[in-house]
Design an enzyme around this catalytic site. Structure first.
Site, short mmCIF file in Angstrom:
data_model
loop_
_atom_site.label_atom_id
_atom_site.label_comp_id
_atom_site.label_asym_id
_atom_site.label_seq_id
_atom_site.Cartn_x
_atom_site.Cartn_y
_atom_site.Cartn_z
N ASP A 188 -7.58 -7.59 0.15
CA ASP A 188 -6.70 -7.82 1.29
C ASP A 188 -7.50 -7.45 2.52
OD1 ASP A 188 -6.34 -4.75 0.91
OD2 ASP A 188 -5.48 -5.17 2.87
N ASP A 209 0.86 -1.18 0.00
CA ASP A 209 0.00 0.00 0.00
C ASP A 209 0.90 1.24 0.00
OD1 ASP A 209 0.94 0.22 2.58
OD2 ASP A 209 -0.95 -0.23 3.55
#
Lengths: 378, 378
Positions: B267, B92
């Protein structure tokens, strides 16, 4: 079901190597028993423990009687099935942890009453109840209830505890007779740091003819030389042909020193507990992964180790896991430490069989003294 | 080194199954990515993660930039080598966790400055720095820095964050151009719970031609129907041929609902975090092992599971490990949960390929509704 037996295959000075046979399989001696306090060796899968070469694990009667309870484990098929360990299991009597963990203890001739350290609920542990619990767990090797005093202590206190432990040994032996054949109950030598009391205890227990003998009440804070002196005092008075178990010991150096004096079995929380705190045992001595010197080090701890955790991860990664308090850090370093202890025992067995135990111990110690590999520099 | 690509092998309504190719290997979609926040999937060995069928794991830029630091990981050979994961890694941008964890945040057009939640030291994260960090980590799939606002929120705040995120998308794309070929940078759709803002964001990002598109800013407390409405609003405006990644989602039901709407990647910390708190995901829905009803239950969680932890241990033992806060409890239930999530995705891929995804989802949900196996009684 096989009966309990002990066969000594080779001797080297006072050191011996052999095999204890139990209902759940053989134990190669000298043996180090990983501690599985609450039906798990902390941070390890049982198949990892087995793969390291551990033949036997230890369970703690005190913890298991509180949670989940001995009767419950029995109803679930026993401790072997409950925890997923099919090899031999040795249990302690619960006495040591009643003394170190429980609250509101009251000790009488009958036994000890105490309050659980978890929820304060009341329990009684007598020699008979301890053996009954260990029987419910299905332990292959069981310990008599004893009174273990802190050291240093006054001689009168030590002697009183030793004498009480002898009376409890007799009661334990009578209670144990009701159990299925093949299991073994060990008597426990007490007597603190007083050689003559240790000798009295050893003689009295030997006369009771136990299938194995433990030396208890050591590794409670005394110097190593006191511990070794007590072993030396006791050994001539214990049956040579029976296994000798030094309870709660110790460092790798303690193990080598005790093996040289005729000890066959050990247990200790050090490899698992220190592993959870970032300290690894290795060929090069102790390595503290909390230390910043590892932060940029790409090398594994020891590429010659039998343990994947010591070979496949960088020191920098182990340091990172310890610093970030990741579970995997505890898992990997515990694994490394138990592997080191098992390999140390395997090396000792081999060396004794080859008649070169003194050389082996000297080599191992020389590696420790040489210290960790030179610090890596970028 | 292979370039980044995505091939859709089969469709079933809006659902699709296919393969993303990355420099570190293929990702079968729909894919669930276990969260490896600090270069470890908490409580798991990487080879266990791989064996479950996980093709890709996620790393958190925020955590890794603080400890052990991106430059350090790069010097140690990158995140794959550091953490021992040879498959694809997605990272991320760090933005979400700066907003949720860091202190003394100051957001400007340039980026965000903040104080570490660990030691208070100051950092700056800009679109360029975020991409640089992800590059140093060696991530196969990287995310643009975005501003993610809490929901509900006022429309002006949501719109401002969405527009800023678009400008940061452009800057991220320019910065990313310096990285080795084969890696991919995804744009992130923002717009809170406002469908028209979501559409504006999706259209603008599509015009920038990213190799993949994330939907961010969901799973921040809004009801599932809001999340699904946002996906439905956005999908017609994202390139169909590119992978669609729904960030931070979610429950097994969320996953099925999102797959049915064209999502390819997920996720979520839920399987790992809930696992550490004793909650298992199973064919029969969620099972809380803290609950006393398991204390005497000799049955495994699910003897038909692909996961040894769900087959080889009694519910009573899992309960015991959770109650005693043993590491092995977290390890086993995390393992069970990640296996369940991976199996759910494998089932979805198979069902889409067979043109029966709706039936598959209905069957899975019917099992959850039927609930856990009837309580065992002695």
């Amino acid at each position: 079901m096989t009966g309990f037996s002990f066969a000594i295959a080779a001797r080297d000075g006072a050191a011996r190597t052999g095999t204890i046979v139990t209902p759940h399989g053989p134990i190669r001696t000298p043996a180090f028993m990983p501690v599985g306090t609450q039906a798990t060796v902390k941070g390890m899968y049982m198949d990892q423990v087995k793969a390291l070469g551990a033949d036997v694990i230890l369970g703690n009667t005190y913890h298991l009687m509180l949670r989940p309870g001995a009767e419950r484990i029995a109803a679930l098929g026993g401790l072997h099935r409950f925890g997923g360990w099919s090899g031999p299991i040795l249990t302690d009597s619960g006495g040591f942890q009643v003394m170190s963990l429980a609250k509101l203890r009251k000790l009488t001739e009958t036994g000890v009453t105490f309050a659980s350290h978890i929820d304060g609920s009341r329990y009684e542990l007598t020699p008979e109840r301890s053996v009954a619990i260990q029987g419910l767990l299905g332990a292959d090797i069981q310990m008599q209830l004893d009174e273990c005093v802190a050291l240093p202590n006054d001689r009168a206190t030590i002697e009183k505890a030793m004498q009480l432990s002898l009376r409890w040994a007799e009661r334990s032996q009578r209670a144990f007779a009701a159990q299925p054949p093949g299991r073994a109950l060990f008597g426990i030598v007490q007597g603190g740091d007083q050689p003559d009391l240790r000798v009295d205890s050893a003689k009295a227990l030997s006369a009771m003819d136990f299938p194995g003998y433990s030396i208890g009440g050591l590794a409670v804070g005394e110097p190593q030389e006191v511990m070794l002196a007590m072993i030396e005092a006791v050994m001539p008075h214990l049956p040579d042909a029976r296994p000798h178990y030094l309870m709660g010991v110790g460092t790798p150096d303690d193990l080598l020193a005790a093996i040289a004096r005729g000890i066959d079995m050990f247990d200790c929380v050090m490899p698992t507990r220190n592993g959870r705190h970032g300290q690894a045992f290795s060929r090069f001595g102790r390595v503290n992964f909390r230390n910043a010197r590892h932060a940029d080090d790409p090398r594994p701890l020891d590429e010659t180790s039998s343990c994947p955790a010591a070979r496949d991860y960088s020191r920098a990664y182990l340091h990172h896991l310890v610093r970030t308090e990741e579970m995997l850090g505890s898992m990997l370093i515990t694994w490394i430490n138990l592997a080191y202890y098992q390999d140390l025992m395997a090396g000792a067995r081999e060396a004794i069989a080859a008649g070169r135990f003194a050389d082996y111990a000297a080599e191992v110690r020389a590696n420790w003294d040489r210290g960790d590999i030179q610090p890596w520099s970028a």
